[in-house]
Scaffold this motif. Sequence first.
Motif, PDB file in Angstrom:
ATOM      1  N   VAL A  25       3.265  18.712  -4.351  1.00 16.24           N
ATOM      2  CA  VAL A  25       4.390  17.840  -4.678  1.00 16.24           C
ATOM      3  C   VAL A  25       4.753  17.946  -6.159  1.00 16.24           C
ATOM      4  N   VAL A  26       3.752  17.854  -7.026  1.00 16.44           N
ATOM      5  CA  VAL A  26       4.024  17.924  -8.465  1.00 16.44           C
ATOM      6  C   VAL A  26       4.633  19.270  -8.840  1.00 16.44           C
ATOM      7  N   TRP A  27       4.108  20.342  -8.247  1.00 16.15           N
ATOM      8  CA  TRP A  27       4.589  21.672  -8.606  1.00 16.15           C
ATOM      9  C   TRP A  27       6.004  21.926  -8.105  1.00 16.15           C
ATOM     10  N   VAL A  54       8.794  22.910 -10.824  1.00 14.94           N
ATOM     11  CA  VAL A  54       9.709  24.019 -10.506  1.00 14.94           C
ATOM     12  C   VAL A  54      11.169  23.615 -10.733  1.00 14.94           C
ATOM     13  N   PRO A  55      11.632  22.455 -10.224  1.00 11.34           N
ATOM     14  CA  PRO A  55      13.016  22.056 -10.535  1.00 11.34           C
ATOM     15  C   PRO A  55      13.269  21.853 -12.024  1.00 11.34           C
ATOM     16  N   LEU A  56      12.270  21.324 -12.733  1.00 12.20           N
ATOM     17  CA  LEU A  56      12.442  21.135 -14.176  1.00 12.20           C
ATOM     18  C   LEU A  56      12.655  22.467 -14.874  1.00 12.20           C
ATOM     19  N   ARG A  57      11.824  23.450 -14.530  1.00 11.61           N
ATOM     20  CA  ARG A  57      11.981  24.776 -15.122  1.00 11.61           C
ATOM     21  C   ARG A  57      13.330  25.379 -14.750  1.00 11.61           C
ATOM     22  N   LEU A  58      13.718  25.248 -13.481  1.00 14.29           N
ATOM     23  CA  LEU A  58      14.980  25.826 -13.014  1.00 14.29           C
ATOM     24  C   LEU A  58      16.154  25.283 -13.818  1.00 14.29           C
ATOM     25  N   ASN A  59      16.211  23.973 -13.980  1.00 12.25           N
ATOM     26  CA  ASN A  59      17.375  23.375 -14.614  1.00 12.25           C
ATOM     27  C   ASN A  59      17.379  23.547 -16.119  1.00 12.25           C
ATOM     28  N   LEU A  60      16.208  23.583 -16.745  1.00 15.60           N
ATOM     29  CA  LEU A  60      16.164  23.871 -18.173  1.00 15.60           C
ATOM     30  C   LEU A  60      16.567  25.314 -18.448  1.00 15.60           C
ATOM     31  N   GLU A  96      19.276  35.058 -10.886  1.00 19.44           N
ATOM     32  CA  GLU A  96      17.813  35.060 -10.876  1.00 19.44           C
ATOM     33  C   GLU A  96      17.219  33.991  -9.954  1.00 19.44           C
ATOM     34  N   LEU A  97      18.061  33.078  -9.469  1.00 18.83           N
ATOM     35  CA  LEU A  97      17.589  32.066  -8.531  1.00 18.83           C
ATOM     36  C   LEU A  97      17.234  32.669  -7.173  1.00 18.83           C
ATOM     37  N   GLU A 124      18.100  21.747  -6.993  1.00 20.14           N
ATOM     38  CA  GLU A 124      16.792  22.167  -6.501  1.00 20.14           C
ATOM     39  C   GLU A 124      17.010  23.125  -5.336  1.00 20.14           C
ATOM     40  N   GLY A 125      16.330  24.253  -5.373  1.00 22.30           N
ATOM     41  CA  GLY A 125      16.485  25.223  -4.303  1.00 22.30           C
ATOM     42  C   GLY A 125      16.291  26.638  -4.831  1.00 22.30           C
ATOM     43  N   PRO A 126      16.746  27.638  -4.071  1.00 29.67           N
ATOM     44  CA  PRO A 126      17.480  27.501  -2.808  1.00 29.67           C
ATOM     45  C   PRO A 126      16.560  27.223  -1.634  1.00 29.67           C
TER      46      PRO A 126
END
Length: 450
Positions: free
Chosen positions: A215-217, A222-228, A256-257, A318-320
């Motif tokens: 859950v944390v990951w 992962v969403p935090l890294r994606l959006n930053l 890259e997503l 968050e995704g894909p």
Amino acid sequence: MTTVYERRTAPAVAPAARRSPAGAVLALLWAGAAAVVALWWADTGSVVGSAGWLTGAGRIAGLLCGYACAVLVGMMARVPLLERRVGSDRVARWHAMAGRYTICLLVAHITLILLGYAAQDRASLWHETVTVVLDYPDMLKATFGTLILFAVGITSARAVRRRTSYEFWYYVHLLTYAAVFLAFFHQLSLGNEFNGHAGATAAWYALYLGVAALVVWFRVLVPLRLNLRHRMRVESVHREAPGVYSVVVKGRRLDELGARAGQFFRWRFFGEGMGWTSTPYSLSAPPRRDLMRITVKALGDHSAAVSLLRPGTRVWAEGPYGSMTEDRQTSAKSLLIGAGVGITPLRALFETLPGEVTLLYRARTAEDLALGGELEAIARWRGAKVLYALNGPDGRRPSLSAQSLRATFPDLAGHDVYICGPHGFARELYEALRTAGVPDRRIHHESFEL
């Protein structure tokens, strides 16, 4: 900029379909349940008397309920293997079924244990209940966790869900994490299977900590890294049909997503009061290096506010997610059938699916045909077909029965069929396709109903 697709040549031959790991995942989950029952069996000697039978059954139900809670949370973790290979809709159905099992096991555990303890102590059920809740270690916390789980279960019932907003359901559902945390400790302090059994205790900690790590990951880091990294913002908003709007999202290195036609993201827009909730919307065009597009119909407060978004609004995605991609394809011929805003992922697939592709678009009137101009343009350059199923002048709906589908597509059984639309439409169409002889493995559908 309403058109965000690029002309490309579709291969003539479909690739081999990737095998879904759904069967292996289910087998693993049932094996875990069997191991939990074996844990009770190994720790239990002879069962004597009604009190012993009631208590023993309550212990089994409690162990299975604790295991089911971990499974529930794991299914909420949005693990890519499940979301992209098994399919988000199938995982959601598993989650709903596991939730019903969990509530049933919880009720059985509470009832059987209290009856067993009351019979053993020769006390009234009320007296035993008060004693257990107030005097037993960690039981007060477990009681609060139980009440939260019941609240989550009630708000998830279909009759209640239809009468509440998505936002209310969403935040009540998030309380599952708190409920599982509160109920965890009494399992170890009161469970005979764990008292003095270091191996069983370590395995239970490993199960819960492993799920918490997922859950944390996958839901936080992962969403935090994606959006930053990609820093997405609204580029523009365009009206496509009555109540239907496209939102073009701009960001850095979006290619890259790894997003693909047919997939979706969970979107959170920090504007127009939409930042409190993330909602799944499909990509309505294949993603480009710096652009992605979704197309949304106003069906609720969140989707209705999409038309009010302004360029520059920050976006959290968050995704894909989703498995309704060309990986499911098993034939060189594909039929895409969409209704309403369900056309959005099919529009992206219509451009990119290899082989011979036909799209059938169901709508009430010609005015309701969102993205119609793009569909016609794609059909021209790739030599594909777009067919429309519109209501007649008298409002009569066209038939999409097995007979009419076979008449329109004589070799229908040899097609892969991708379906997207309202739940009732998809269910009726699935039955018609099966009656028409289309194998189940060639009918591909993802439902985003929550």
